[in-house]
Write an enzyme that holds these catalytic residues in place. Structure first.
Site, short mmCIF file in Angstrom:
data_model
loop_
_atom_site.label_atom_id
_atom_site.label_comp_id
_atom_site.label_asym_id
_atom_site.label_seq_id
_atom_site.Cartn_x
_atom_site.Cartn_y
_atom_site.Cartn_z
N GLU A 1 42.42 58.20 43.28
CA GLU A 1 43.86 58.42 43.15
C GLU A 1 44.20 59.40 42.02
O GLU A 1 45.26 59.27 41.38
CB GLU A 1 44.59 57.09 42.93
N GLU B 1 43.31 52.86 51.64
CA GLU B 1 43.91 51.63 51.15
C GLU B 1 45.21 51.36 51.90
O GLU B 1 46.25 51.91 51.56
CB GLU B 1 44.19 51.68 49.65
#
Length: 800
Positions: A184, A253
């Site tokens: 991320e 995710e």
């Protein structure tokens, strides 16, 4: 419904449903951009399981239940702080044996996704970084810094080398089909400027140089350097497109729930909305969907990040904190997986066309070279159902905020809003035969810190985690100040600016007060104190509740009273600034150093056994012996009545507790409308109760005979009502769409004449059961059937 009366029900009642078993290939090959298994492109369903959050004994059960849920792969991080707690000293034993974990995954016939990071976030303490990194001179984390990059490369190479030696990569015949580097970073890269851009390029080059012969992924990295595959994280990513048109569309995710902080209510995400997100992703060309989390587990020890992440990491996952099926979510998603897998070849090799039917309804058709078809019919209107006429392919009612899956484009096999899997209501049960706990206790020894005695000194206020190396939540700050005019200082104010999460103050050995930050950030502590003539000893105890784990430069967020100021303010605002005084420091508690949590007797430690143990007294250690609850159900300890602290069973930490922090009651609702975009404050539960009351005690922590529970109570509590309980299914229901909800039925629009005896005959006295639902079996005639679609629906509730 079928009234059960007082009949004892001990079975699990399921509707008769057919599921397609997944065939897991044994050979794997790759081209540069596609996931190709046995020469064919594959749809992959995967679920995140964090192996350090559960014990080794739980792994096979969790992996098997993931497979039973029709997953193809298991995804897991590796945690740098756990594997290299001291620089160049590695630990891969017990729960940290990731080689064993991935081999168990392969033995179960599943694939694996290895998320090395090595920054993981994961609501894990310090994002998974070891604290010794923070203390290296000249280091800056997650940027183009040579010191950090060198350490990152050493650890990454270590993990890759171990995986290669164990033949874990698919190119070697192992289970790992994808590996991740960084995590991320695209969300916060702008804060690092050009150094961030060059760092992410270096990450890609370093990863490729590992030569693992399986693709690398970078989640939330829109500019991932080729051939890195950029992926997405979030609640909905149906419109996501990778930055290379040849790359597969991967949802790393899909947030199946959310984490909880102390003081917050328990977050949930409905089964309907979860399935809606997945179906929309595959409707729009998705290849791999990974659930974060599929099993979250427990933040044992001090691994919870934060600040203020709870010990439970249940995440409303399909497998709950204890490894039980979270129904109906687990079953509903299993049915979705089976429906999509029916036509995997058409989805991966067919041609896709989209048709806007108006009012936010879309028909997506996949067609292969043989003319075979498969359709998704989605309605993203969040309050209006759709009546769709597909001419020769039939008429369909598509509920609002749902996706209908049509095999052959003319037969409904699944709808995301129609939940047909069973619902299970889990409860905690006490063993009535277990005696009430008998407590011994001992106060935390503070004589040294009350006298200002520490292990080192400095003429400044130092940062907490740099001093503690995060081996303890606690750091003592001590200094002395001389007072010669008591008229000014007899009613003074102690003023402390702190970056810690809680602070406790003493003056001349007397406790003057305690405070914590509501949100875990900087706060000001002020208390009235009375100073005497001559030397006065000021003692501050700063505590952390999990180190920051996310955000740009999160590693630079300071803890403790670093920088201050610490001031004494007397009459007429006369002020003494103590910030640059000579401060003495001590890491941790004496009870931690003496290992009071150890179940074995400690030399020189005398627990007090008088019957009137202290109640509401801070800085107290409690100990009790207990016998493990019988049976095989998961065990929890109910810490109702305690304040804040840490707990150990047989010397093993079961985590932090903060039972006294009650969640907010504003905006309470017993209903949850799954329709519309999900947010973290939607569908919450546990209003006006402790954020977490029950704490998981794995059975592997327990002995057959005598066990020991030790608590360190920081702010004051009452252990009178503490008990050990088991987690079990109390009530199960199936098909409650029309008749209400599990635990609260109402009569539907039709009634069977011979229902209860049919179900009882199939299920009473059995641990599992099934039966075919037909009108003949239940005495239903067509004259009794009043539902619009002409399909009789059965609702069953059973008490176990």
């Amino acid at each position: 419904m079928f009234p059960m009366g007082s009949s004892p029900w001990v079975g699990i009642v399921l509707l008769s449903l057919a599921f397609m078993a997944l065939c897991v290939a044994t050979e794997l090959t790759y081209d540069a951009y596609s996931l190709i298994i046995n020469g064919e492109k594959r749809i992959i369903f995967s679920g995140s399981v964090h192996y350090p959050r559960s014990t080794v004994e739980m792994w096979p059960n969790i992996i098997q239940k993931a497979k039973d849920g029709c997953l193809d792969a298991i995804e897991s991080y590796v945690f740098w702080d756990r594997h290299e707690p001291i620089r160049c000293e590695y630990d891969f034993s017990g729960n940290l044996n990731f080689i064993k974990f991935f081999k168990l995954v392969q033995e179960a016939g599943l694939y694996a996704i290895l998320r090395i990071g090595p920054y993981v976030c994961a609501e894990w303490n310090y994002g998974g970084f070891p604290i010794w990194l923070h203390n290296m001179p000249g280091i800056e984390l997650r940027t183009d810094n040579p010191i950090y990059k060198n350490e990152m490369q050493i650890f990454t190479t270590k993990i890759v080398s171990m995986a290669k030696e164990a033949n874990l990569f698919a190119s070697q015949g192992g289970p790992i089909i994808l590996a991740q580097i960084e995590n991320e970073y695209g969300n916060i890269m702008v804060d690092y400027g050009d150094a961030g851009k060059s760092y992410i390029k270096w990450c890609a080059q370093m990863a490729l140089a590992q030569n693992i012969d399986v693709p690398w992924i970078m989640c939330q990295q829109h500019d991932a350097p080729q051939p890195m595959i950029n992926t997405c994280n979030g609640y909905y990513y149906n419109q996501f497109q990778p930055n290379n048109p040849k790359s597969p569309k991967i949802f790393t995710e899909n947030w199946i729930g959310w984490f909880q902080k102390w003081g917050q209510r328990v977050p949930h995400r409905s089964a309907e909305d979860s399935a809606f997100s997945v179906a929309r992703f595959f409707q729009n060309g998705g290849i791999l969907n990974n659930y974060y989390m599929y099993h979250g587990g427990t933040n044992f020890g001090r691994t919870a990040g934060g600040p203020y992440i709870t010990t439970s990491y249940d995440y409303d996952a399909p497998l709950d904190e204890y490894g039980n099926l979270n129904q109906p979510k687990w079953g509903h998603l299993k049915q979705l997986h089976a429906a999509i897998k029916l036509v995997e070849k058409i989805l991966t090799n067919g041609t896709r066309t989209d048709k806007d039917l108006g009012n936010q309804v879309t028909l997506t058709t996949y067609t292969n070279a043989n003319g075979e078809r498969f359709c998704f019919l989605s309605n993203i209107n969040n309050n209006q159902d759709a009546n769709v006429d597909l001419q020769q392919d039939g008429k369909y009612i598509v509920p609002s905020w749902s996706v209908t899956i049509l095999n052959g484009c003319n037969k409904e096999v699944f709808n995301t809003a129609k939940v047909n899997s069973q619902t299970s209501i889990m409860v905690k049960k006490s063993d009535d035969a277990s005696p009430k706990l008998t407590w011994v206790w001992i106060p935390e020894k503070k004589k040294d810190t009350m006298q200002g005695k520490g292990s080192f000194k400095a003429n400044q206020l130092l940062e907490q985690k740099k001093l503690t190396f995060d081996v303890s939540d606690y750091l003592w700050y001590m200094t002395s100040v001389d007072i010669n005019e008591t008229s000014i200082w007899s009613n003074a104010t102690l003023h402390v600016n702190t970056m810690g999460h809680t602070i406790r103050a003493y003056v001349n050995g007397m406790h003057v007060g305690y405070k914590f930050s509501q949100w875990g950030g900087n706060f000001t502590y002020e208390k009235q104190v009375s100073l005497k003539e001559g030397p006065n000893i000021i003692t501050l105890l700063s505590a952390t509740v999990g180190l920051a784990n996310y955000g740009a430069n999160f590693d630079k967020i300071k803890t403790g009273t670093a920088g201050g100021p610490v001031q004494l303010i007397g009459k007429n605002n006369v002020t003494i600034d103590l910030s640059n005084n000579l401060w003495s420091y001590k890491v941790g508690l004496n009870g931690e150093k003496r290992q009071l949590y150890n179940s074995q007797p400690r030399i020189g430690v005398s627990w007090r056994t008088n019957s009137s143990y202290p109640i509401g007294i801070p800085m107290t250690w409690y100990k009790a012996e207990f016998k493990a609850p019988s049976g095989a159900d998961p065990v929890v300890v109910d810490l109702q009545g305690m304040g804040k602290g840490q707990a150990w069973v047989n010397g093993l930490s079961i985590g932090r507790y903060w039972t006294s922090w009650i969640s907010d009651t504003n905006g309470c609702s017993d209903t949850c409308d799954y329709r519309g975009k999900h947010t973290t404050d939607k569908c919450n539960s546990n209003y006006g109760n402790p954020s977490q009351r029950w704490y998981h005690v794995p059975r592997s922590f327990l002995n057959n005979d005598k066990n020991t529970l030790v608590l360190f109570e920081e702010i004051g509590g009452n252990p009178e009502n503490i008990s050990f309980q088991t987690v079990t299914v109390e009530t199960i229901c199936a098909q409650v769409e029309e008749e209400g909800k599990c635990g609260s039925f109402k009569k539907g629009t039709w009634e069977a004449t011979d229902g209860q005896s049919t179900v009882e005959a199939a299920c009473i006295g059995k641990s599992s059961c099934g039966f075919t639902v037909t009108k003949e079996a239940f005495g239903v005639t067509f004259s009794l059937m009043k539902v619009d679609d002409g399909v009789a629906r059965l609702a069953v509730q059973a008490t176990c």
